[in-house]
Enzyme design. Structure first.
Site, PDB file in Angstrom:
ATOM      1  N   PRO A  19      -0.673   6.150   3.412  1.00 54.65           N
ATOM      2  CA  PRO A  19      -0.131   6.171   4.784  1.00 54.65           C
ATOM      3  C   PRO A  19      -1.178   5.842   5.846  1.00 54.65           C
ATOM      4  O   PRO A  19      -0.861   5.190   6.842  1.00 54.65           O
ATOM      5  CB  PRO A  19       0.388   7.603   4.968  1.00 54.65           C
ATOM      6  CG  PRO A  19       0.214   8.308   3.675  1.00 54.65           C
ATOM      7  CD  PRO A  19      -0.558   7.443   2.735  1.00 54.65           C
ATOM      8  N   ASP A  63     -14.134   8.384   6.608  1.00 53.72           N
ATOM      9  CA  ASP A  63     -14.428   8.105   8.022  1.00 53.72           C
ATOM     10  C   ASP A  63     -15.422   9.086   8.646  1.00 53.72           C
ATOM     11  O   ASP A  63     -16.239   8.698   9.489  1.00 53.72           O
ATOM     12  CB  ASP A  63     -13.137   8.135   8.850  1.00 53.72           C
ATOM     13  CG  ASP A  63     -12.411   6.803   8.811  1.00 53.72           C
ATOM     14  OD1 ASP A  63     -13.034   5.791   8.433  1.00 53.72           O
ATOM     15  OD2 ASP A  63     -11.222   6.774   9.181  1.00 53.72           O
ATOM     16  N   PHE A  94      -9.401   8.766   8.206  1.00 53.93           N
ATOM     17  CA  PHE A  94      -9.015   9.189   6.856  1.00 53.93           C
ATOM     18  C   PHE A  94     -10.164   8.856   5.903  1.00 53.93           C
ATOM     19  O   PHE A  94     -11.169   8.252   6.298  1.00 53.93           O
ATOM     20  CB  PHE A  94      -7.720   8.493   6.419  1.00 53.93           C
ATOM     21  CG  PHE A  94      -7.857   7.004   6.213  1.00 53.93           C
ATOM     22  CD1 PHE A  94      -7.789   6.140   7.291  1.00 53.93           C
ATOM     23  CD2 PHE A  94      -8.069   6.470   4.945  1.00 53.93           C
ATOM     24  CE1 PHE A  94      -7.929   4.769   7.115  1.00 53.93           C
ATOM     25  CE2 PHE A  94      -8.202   5.098   4.751  1.00 53.93           C
ATOM     26  CZ  PHE A  94      -8.140   4.249   5.847  1.00 53.93           C
ATOM     27  N   ASP A 118      -7.464  -4.046  -0.669  1.00 54.88           N
ATOM     28  CA  ASP A 118      -8.230  -3.131  -1.499  1.00 54.88           C
ATOM     29  C   ASP A 118      -9.520  -2.910  -0.742  1.00 54.88           C
ATOM     30  O   ASP A 118     -10.116  -3.850  -0.224  1.00 54.88           O
ATOM     31  CB  ASP A 118      -8.514  -3.702  -2.882  1.00 54.88           C
ATOM     32  CG  ASP A 118      -8.978  -2.600  -3.819  1.00 54.88           C
ATOM     33  OD1 ASP A 118      -8.237  -1.614  -3.986  1.00 54.88           O
ATOM     34  OD2 ASP A 118     -10.086  -2.687  -4.373  1.00 54.88           O
ATOM     35  N   SER A 119      -9.892  -1.661  -0.626  1.00 56.69           N
ATOM     36  CA  SER A 119     -11.026  -1.375   0.240  1.00 56.69           C
ATOM     37  C   SER A 119     -11.807  -0.202  -0.310  1.00 56.69           C
ATOM     38  O   SER A 119     -11.358   0.483  -1.231  1.00 56.69           O
ATOM     39  CB  SER A 119     -10.512  -1.055   1.643  1.00 56.69           C
ATOM     40  OG  SER A 119      -9.553  -0.022   1.578  1.00 56.69           O
ATOM     41  N   THR A 177       0.849  -1.191   0.000  1.00 54.01           N
ATOM     42  CA  THR A 177       0.000   0.000   0.000  1.00 54.01           C
ATOM     43  C   THR A 177       0.886   1.244   0.000  1.00 54.01           C
ATOM     44  O   THR A 177       1.953   1.251   0.605  1.00 54.01           O
ATOM     45  CB  THR A 177      -0.978   0.064   1.196  1.00 54.01           C
ATOM     46  OG1 THR A 177      -1.736   1.267   1.101  1.00 54.01           O
ATOM     47  CG2 THR A 177      -0.279   0.028   2.535  1.00 54.01           C
ATOM     48  N   HIS A 178       0.411   2.252  -0.710  1.00 57.07           N
ATOM     49  CA  HIS A 178       1.132   3.530  -0.729  1.00 57.07           C
ATOM     50  C   HIS A 178       0.343   4.573   0.051  1.00 57.07           C
ATOM     51  O   HIS A 178       0.674   5.736   0.057  1.00 57.07           O
ATOM     52  CB  HIS A 178       1.354   3.991  -2.175  1.00 57.07           C
ATOM     53  CG  HIS A 178       2.308   3.115  -2.936  1.00 57.07           C
ATOM     54  ND1 HIS A 178       3.574   3.504  -3.275  1.00 57.07           N
ATOM     55  CD2 HIS A 178       2.183   1.861  -3.403  1.00 57.07           C
ATOM     56  CE1 HIS A 178       4.186   2.529  -3.922  1.00 57.07           C
ATOM     57  NE2 HIS A 178       3.349   1.519  -4.019  1.00 57.07           N
TER      58      HIS A 178
HETATM   59  P1  IMP Z   1      -7.703   1.598  -2.301  1.00 57.90           P
HETATM   60  O1  IMP Z   1      -7.968   0.388  -1.455  1.00 57.90           O
HETATM   61  O2  IMP Z   1      -6.306   2.056  -2.228  1.00 57.90           O
HETATM   62  O3  IMP Z   1      -8.242   1.436  -3.678  1.00 57.90           O
HETATM   63  O4  IMP Z   1      -8.500   2.811  -1.675  1.00 57.90           O
HETATM   64  C1  IMP Z   1      -9.683   2.641  -1.017  1.00 57.90           C
HETATM   65  C2  IMP Z   1     -10.278   3.971  -0.601  1.00 57.90           C
HETATM   66  O5  IMP Z   1     -11.443   3.643   0.157  1.00 57.90           O
HETATM   67  C3  IMP Z   1      -9.418   4.788   0.324  1.00 57.90           C
HETATM   68  O6  IMP Z   1      -8.665   5.751  -0.330  1.00 57.90           O
HETATM   69  C4  IMP Z   1     -10.469   5.459   1.201  1.00 57.90           C
HETATM   70  O7  IMP Z   1     -10.951   6.564   0.572  1.00 57.90           O
HETATM   71  C5  IMP Z   1     -11.588   4.471   1.256  1.00 57.90           C
HETATM   72  N1  IMP Z   1     -11.486   3.708   2.496  1.00 57.90           N
HETATM   73  C6  IMP Z   1     -11.059   2.438   2.651  1.00 57.90           C
HETATM   74  N2  IMP Z   1     -11.046   2.098   3.948  1.00 57.90           N
HETATM   75  C7  IMP Z   1     -11.461   3.187   4.620  1.00 57.90           C
HETATM   76  C8  IMP Z   1     -11.635   3.456   6.003  1.00 57.90           C
HETATM   77  O8  IMP Z   1     -11.385   2.643   6.899  1.00 57.90           O
HETATM   78  N3  IMP Z   1     -12.082   4.682   6.307  1.00 57.90           N
HETATM   79  C9  IMP Z   1     -12.360   5.615   5.364  1.00 57.90           C
HETATM   80  N4  IMP Z   1     -12.198   5.432   4.082  1.00 57.90           N
HETATM   81  C10 IMP Z   1     -11.753   4.212   3.697  1.00 57.90           C
END
Ligand code: IMP
Length: 199
Positions: A18, A161, A158, A75-76, A15-16
């Site tokens: 932070p 949230d 972040f 990925d989230s 992951t990039h």
């Molecule tokens: P990726 O997994 O790098 O594609 O980015 C997923 C994006 O989902 C993140 O940049 C956040 O904007 C959002 N995200 C994922 N997990 C959370 C969390 O725990 N809180 C808030 N936003 C989240």
């Protein structure tokens, strides 16, 4: 090679971001020697898959191949029921090149208004993939359900949230202590599943 992680083993975290790196480090509680993809200067692959699991696998495989180390990737994102699951895998992209989540949260609110939505149900998903440089990979998915609130509340966390209020709480993830969020988040659920999957 066995599909398991040994305590103390070197693990590249693909992951990039932070914020996510900090959460992953807290959840892993010093069990592994973590090195980030950024520290190793690995390129960030394009997230071309349509699912969280697909993108997590893609990132873990790319980091394992490039580093020769076992790699962990996540990925989230946020899915909103009334928006058909959007922004979903596009959660980061809704923040634009400036990674402006005030903008992204505003976009969610505008889309809900445009849709005349009354249902503000939403959930975060986290897919976690571990890939070994010699091929095998494991992927799991965790989810936490809640409701969106506007205007955003809180100064912690972040991404999205500040508009996400988990079920059974009156605070948003932006208001809750990070340790409280980390204990119940989509990432925590996914980690519990990963632990079970890896024995
Ligand atoms: P990726 O997994 O790098 O594609 O980015 C997923 C994006 O989902 C993140 O940049 C956040 O904007 C959002 N995200 C994922 N997990 C959370 C969390 O725990 N809180 C808030 N936003 C989240």
């Amino acid at each position: 090679m066995a599909i398991r992680l040994e305590p103390g083993q070197r693990l590249v975290v693909a992951t990039h971001n932070p914020g996510k790196a900090r959460e992953l480090a807290e959840i892993l509680e010093g069990r592994f020697e973590l090195v980030s993809a950024g520290e190793l200067g690995l390129a960030e692959p394009d997230e071309t898959e349509a699912t969280f699991t697909g993108n997590a696998l893609l990132k873990a495989r790319a980091a394992a191949e490039a580093s020769g180390l076992t790699a962990l990737a996540d990925d989230s994102g946020l899915s909103v029921a009334a928006l058909g699951g959007q922004p979903g895998v596009y959660s980061a992209r809704w923040a634009g090149p400036g990674k402006d989540f005030t903008l992204a949260m505003g976009k969610v609110e505008t889309r809900l208004e445009e849709a005349g939505a009354e249902d503000f149900a939403a959930w975060f998903t986290c897919a976690l993939a571990v890939a070994w440089p010699d091929g095998p990979a494991v992927v799991v998915e965790g989810r936490i359900d809640g409701t969106l609130v506007f205007p955003p509340r809180g100064t912690k966390g972040f991404g999205y949230d500040q508009i996400f209020q988990p079920q059974r709480f009156s605070e948003t993830f932006g208001e809750l202590e990070p340790a409280v969020k980390d204990a119940m988040s989509h990432r925590a659920v996914a980690f519990a599943k990963l632990k079970a999957a890896l024995g």
